[in-house]
Design a protein around this motif. Structure first.
Motif, PDB file in Angstrom:
ATOM      1  N   VAL A  21       0.848  -1.200   0.000  1.00  0.00           N
ATOM      2  CA  VAL A  21       0.000   0.000   0.000  1.00  0.00           C
ATOM      3  C   VAL A  21       0.878   1.242   0.000  1.00  0.00           C
ATOM      4  N   HIS A  22       1.941   1.225   0.807  1.00  0.00           N
ATOM      5  CA  HIS A  22       2.845   2.377   0.869  1.00  0.00           C
ATOM      6  C   HIS A  22       3.551   2.595  -0.460  1.00  0.00           C
ATOM      7  N   ASP A  23       4.081   1.516  -1.056  1.00  0.00           N
ATOM      8  CA  ASP A  23       4.846   1.649  -2.293  1.00  0.00           C
ATOM      9  C   ASP A  23       3.957   2.018  -3.477  1.00  0.00           C
ATOM     10  N   GLN A  24       2.751   1.429  -3.523  1.00  0.00           N
ATOM     11  CA  GLN A  24       1.865   1.680  -4.657  1.00  0.00           C
ATOM     12  C   GLN A  24       1.076   2.972  -4.508  1.00  0.00           C
ATOM     13  N   GLY A  25       0.918   3.440  -3.295  1.00  0.00           N
ATOM     14  CA  GLY A  25       0.226   4.705  -3.067  1.00  0.00           C
ATOM     15  C   GLY A  25      -1.282   4.623  -3.092  1.00  0.00           C
ATOM     16  N   SER A  26      -1.843   3.403  -3.155  1.00  0.00           N
ATOM     17  CA  SER A  26      -3.292   3.259  -3.130  1.00  0.00           C
ATOM     18  C   SER A  26      -3.659   1.824  -2.781  1.00  0.00           C
ATOM     19  N   ILE A  27      -4.865   1.678  -2.229  1.00  0.00           N
ATOM     20  CA  ILE A  27      -5.377   0.348  -1.882  1.00  0.00           C
ATOM     21  C   ILE A  27      -5.577  -0.477  -3.144  1.00  0.00           C
ATOM     22  N   ASN A  28      -6.148   0.151  -4.157  1.00  0.00           N
ATOM     23  CA  ASN A  28      -6.465  -0.564  -5.387  1.00  0.00           C
ATOM     24  C   ASN A  28      -5.204  -1.073  -6.084  1.00  0.00           C
ATOM     25  N   GLU A  29      -4.173  -0.219  -6.199  1.00  0.00           N
ATOM     26  CA  GLU A  29      -2.942  -0.630  -6.865  1.00  0.00           C
ATOM     27  C   GLU A  29      -2.203  -1.691  -6.054  1.00  0.00           C
ATOM     28  N   ALA A  30      -2.277  -1.590  -4.718  1.00  0.00           N
ATOM     29  CA  ALA A  30      -1.649  -2.613  -3.877  1.00  0.00           C
ATOM     30  C   ALA A  30      -2.331  -3.959  -4.082  1.00  0.00           C
ATOM     31  N   ALA A  31      -3.656  -3.938  -4.183  1.00  0.00           N
ATOM     32  CA  ALA A  31      -4.404  -5.174  -4.411  1.00  0.00           C
ATOM     33  C   ALA A  31      -3.991  -5.817  -5.736  1.00  0.00           C
ATOM     34  N   LYS A  32      -3.837  -4.998  -6.773  1.00  0.00           N
ATOM     35  CA  LYS A  32      -3.421  -5.526  -8.071  1.00  0.00           C
ATOM     36  C   LYS A  32      -2.024  -6.131  -7.988  1.00  0.00           C
ATOM     37  N   ALA A  33      -1.118  -5.444  -7.298  1.00  0.00           N
ATOM     38  CA  ALA A  33       0.265  -5.912  -7.203  1.00  0.00           C
ATOM     39  C   ALA A  33       0.367  -7.227  -6.451  1.00  0.00           C
ATOM     40  N   LEU A  34      -0.533  -7.426  -5.471  1.00  0.00           N
ATOM     41  CA  LEU A  34      -0.490  -8.631  -4.644  1.00  0.00           C
ATOM     42  C   LEU A  34      -1.468  -9.707  -5.115  1.00  0.00           C
ATOM     43  N   PHE A  35      -2.208  -9.420  -6.190  1.00  0.00           N
ATOM     44  CA  PHE A  35      -3.217 -10.342  -6.715  1.00  0.00           C
ATOM     45  C   PHE A  35      -4.273 -10.667  -5.651  1.00  0.00           C
ATOM     46  N   LEU A  36      -4.684  -9.617  -4.942  1.00  0.00           N
ATOM     47  CA  LEU A  36      -5.739  -9.720  -3.936  1.00  0.00           C
ATOM     48  C   LEU A  36      -6.893  -8.816  -4.348  1.00  0.00           C
ATOM     49  N   THR A  37      -8.036  -8.993  -3.693  1.00  0.00           N
ATOM     50  CA  THR A  37      -9.151  -8.099  -3.943  1.00  0.00           C
ATOM     51  C   THR A  37      -8.963  -6.828  -3.123  1.00  0.00           C
ATOM     52  N   GLN A  38      -9.558  -5.742  -3.584  1.00  0.00           N
ATOM     53  CA  GLN A  38      -9.452  -4.479  -2.854  1.00  0.00           C
ATOM     54  C   GLN A  38     -10.048  -4.578  -1.448  1.00  0.00           C
ATOM     55  N   PRO A  39     -11.221  -5.228  -1.260  1.00  0.00           N
ATOM     56  CA  PRO A  39     -11.750  -5.369   0.108  1.00  0.00           C
ATOM     57  C   PRO A  39     -10.810  -6.124   1.035  1.00  0.00           C
ATOM     58  N   THR A  40     -10.118  -7.136   0.511  1.00  0.00           N
ATOM     59  CA  THR A  40      -9.186  -7.898   1.338  1.00  0.00           C
ATOM     60  C   THR A  40      -8.071  -7.004   1.865  1.00  0.00           C
ATOM     61  N   VAL A  41      -7.511  -6.181   0.984  1.00  0.00           N
ATOM     62  CA  VAL A  41      -6.441  -5.275   1.402  1.00  0.00           C
ATOM     63  C   VAL A  41      -6.968  -4.260   2.423  1.00  0.00           C
ATOM     64  N   SER A  42      -8.159  -3.711   2.163  1.00  0.00           N
ATOM     65  CA  SER A  42      -8.747  -2.722   3.082  1.00  0.00           C
ATOM     66  C   SER A  42      -8.986  -3.330   4.459  1.00  0.00           C
ATOM     67  N   ILE A  43      -9.498  -4.555   4.487  1.00  0.00           N
ATOM     68  CA  ILE A  43      -9.786  -5.220   5.761  1.00  0.00           C
ATOM     69  C   ILE A  43      -8.494  -5.449   6.548  1.00  0.00           C
ATOM     70  N   GLN A  44      -7.451  -5.924   5.874  1.00  0.00           N
ATOM     71  CA  GLN A  44      -6.191  -6.190   6.563  1.00  0.00           C
ATOM     72  C   GLN A  44      -5.564  -4.897   7.092  1.00  0.00           C
ATOM     73  N   MET A  45      -5.671  -3.831   6.344  1.00  0.00           N
ATOM     74  CA  MET A  45      -5.142  -2.555   6.809  1.00  0.00           C
ATOM     75  C   MET A  45      -5.947  -2.025   7.994  1.00  0.00           C
ATOM     76  N   ARG A  46      -7.262  -2.245   7.968  1.00  0.00           N
ATOM     77  CA  ARG A  46      -8.083  -1.817   9.084  1.00  0.00           C
ATOM     78  C   ARG A  46      -7.745  -2.617  10.358  1.00  0.00           C
ATOM     79  N   LYS A  47      -7.521  -3.916  10.190  1.00  0.00           N
ATOM     80  CA  LYS A  47      -7.141  -4.762  11.335  1.00  0.00           C
ATOM     81  C   LYS A  47      -5.798  -4.308  11.912  1.00  0.00           C
ATOM     82  N   LEU A  48      -4.875  -3.986  11.034  1.00  0.00           N
ATOM     83  CA  LEU A  48      -3.569  -3.541  11.493  1.00  0.00           C
ATOM     84  C   LEU A  48      -3.669  -2.202  12.207  1.00  0.00           C
TER      85      LEU A  48
END
Length: 314
Positions: A21-48
């Motif tokens: 998320v930090h390197d890509q500058g967005s939740i959506n781009e981080a999800a694409k880079a990690l081959f995850l869904t955007q909600p998955t990335v958002s949920i994990q960031m919220r948990k953290l």
């Protein structure tokens, strides 16, 4: 009393997602880079964020901006993941291999030759993963302050950061024009002659722009800036389209192509500058980073310099 913060910072996977998320500058781009869904990335960031008890980032005009707490966690995530990477490389070294990740952050102009430096290295160490971040000078300096990467590449290194450096390659800046430009018919041109032509300039904060401005200032001259462009490729195409002339790194011609362009024989050029590899003094180098540095100092530097010299003769 021992700190219990490690019980709250989340899983290794969450730290990996945080860095994406930090390197890509967005939740959506981080999800694409990690081959995850955007909600998955958002949920994990919220948990953290909940585990830390502080927001890790905010949104300003739709831009994702990390908070001070978030940036500190990014630094820790890099250290934690690097520790495991060092363990992997130590074990791999015992097995006569060197797996791991090499992180590079480079300014935009260096993107032309960095792949030619990485190619032979990856042939030697095929199991190494490469993370190459390309950005402008300001973005790369910010990454260096945070200690995210193993190496940083600049033509004009910042002076206010505690780093070690290796000068490894010439970076001559040359004037170019369209092949049909009237100045191309002259055997000798002065810097003052360039001031009569529409000039294409890199954006503020660019190392190339800094060197050009210093040259004109030294000779008490001002270029006739017609356009400010943030991309070397865009500048080259603007020159090809007869929109003006420019001064640009010779590497953009050596590796980026020079069809339809000519170098102008300006007496005050080239601007002599150099490329540097930098790394934080306080950061312990990984085994793979040490191997890469050795590669730069030997075969890598010689390979690139030979290419630059051969191009200058064309």
């Amino acid at each position: 009393m021992k700190s219990r913060i490690h019980a709250h910072v989340g899983t290794m996977r969450q730290l990996e997602i945080l860095l994406a998320v930090h390197d890509q500058g967005s939740i959506n781009e981080a999800a694409k880079a990690l081959f995850l869904t955007q909600p998955t990335v958002s949920i994990q960031m919220r948990k953290l964020s909940d585990a830390i008890g502080e927001p890790l980032y905010t949104f300003v005009n739709r831009l994702l901006i990390f908070t001070d707490v978030g940036l500190e966690l990014v630094k820790t995530a890099v250290e934690v993941l690097d520790s495991f990477a060092r363990l992997d490389m130590t074990l791999g070294n015992i097995r006569k291999t060197k797996p791991g990740t090499l992180r590079l952050a480079v300014v935009t102009t260096s993107k032309y030759f960095i792949p030619h430096l990485l190619g032979p290295f990856c042939e030697q160490f095929p199991d190494v993963d490469i993370q190459l971040n390309i950005g402008n000078r300001e973005k790369t300096i910010e990454r260096m302050k945070q200690g995210i990467d193993d190496f940083y590449v600049f033509s004009h290194p910042p002076q206010d950061i505690d780093v070690q450096s290796l000068e490894f390659l010439d970076n001559p800046l040359v004037a170019i024009a369209h092949q049909d430009h009237p100045l191309g018919k002259r055997k000798s041109i002065s810097l003052a002659d360039l001031c009569d032509e529409p000039f294409l300039m890199r954006e503020k904060g660019s190392g190339t722009r800094y060197a050009i401005e210093e040259l004109f200032k030294k000779h008490d001259l001002k270029p006739n800036i017609k356009m400010t462009i943030e991309s070397n490729e865009a500048i080259k195409h603007a020159v090809m389209s007869k929109l003006g002339i420019t001064i640009i790194s010779a590497h953009t011609l050596t590796y980026g192509g020079q069809s339809g362009l000519i170098r102008l024989p300006v007496k005050e050029l080239p601007i002599d500058s150099h490329w540097f590899f930098l790394w934080p003094t306080s950061k312990r180098p990984t085994l793979i980073a040490s191997a890469f540095l050795k590669h730069i100092e030997t075969n890598g530097r010689k390979l690139l310099q030979n290419e630059l010299d051969r191009s200058a003769l064309d």
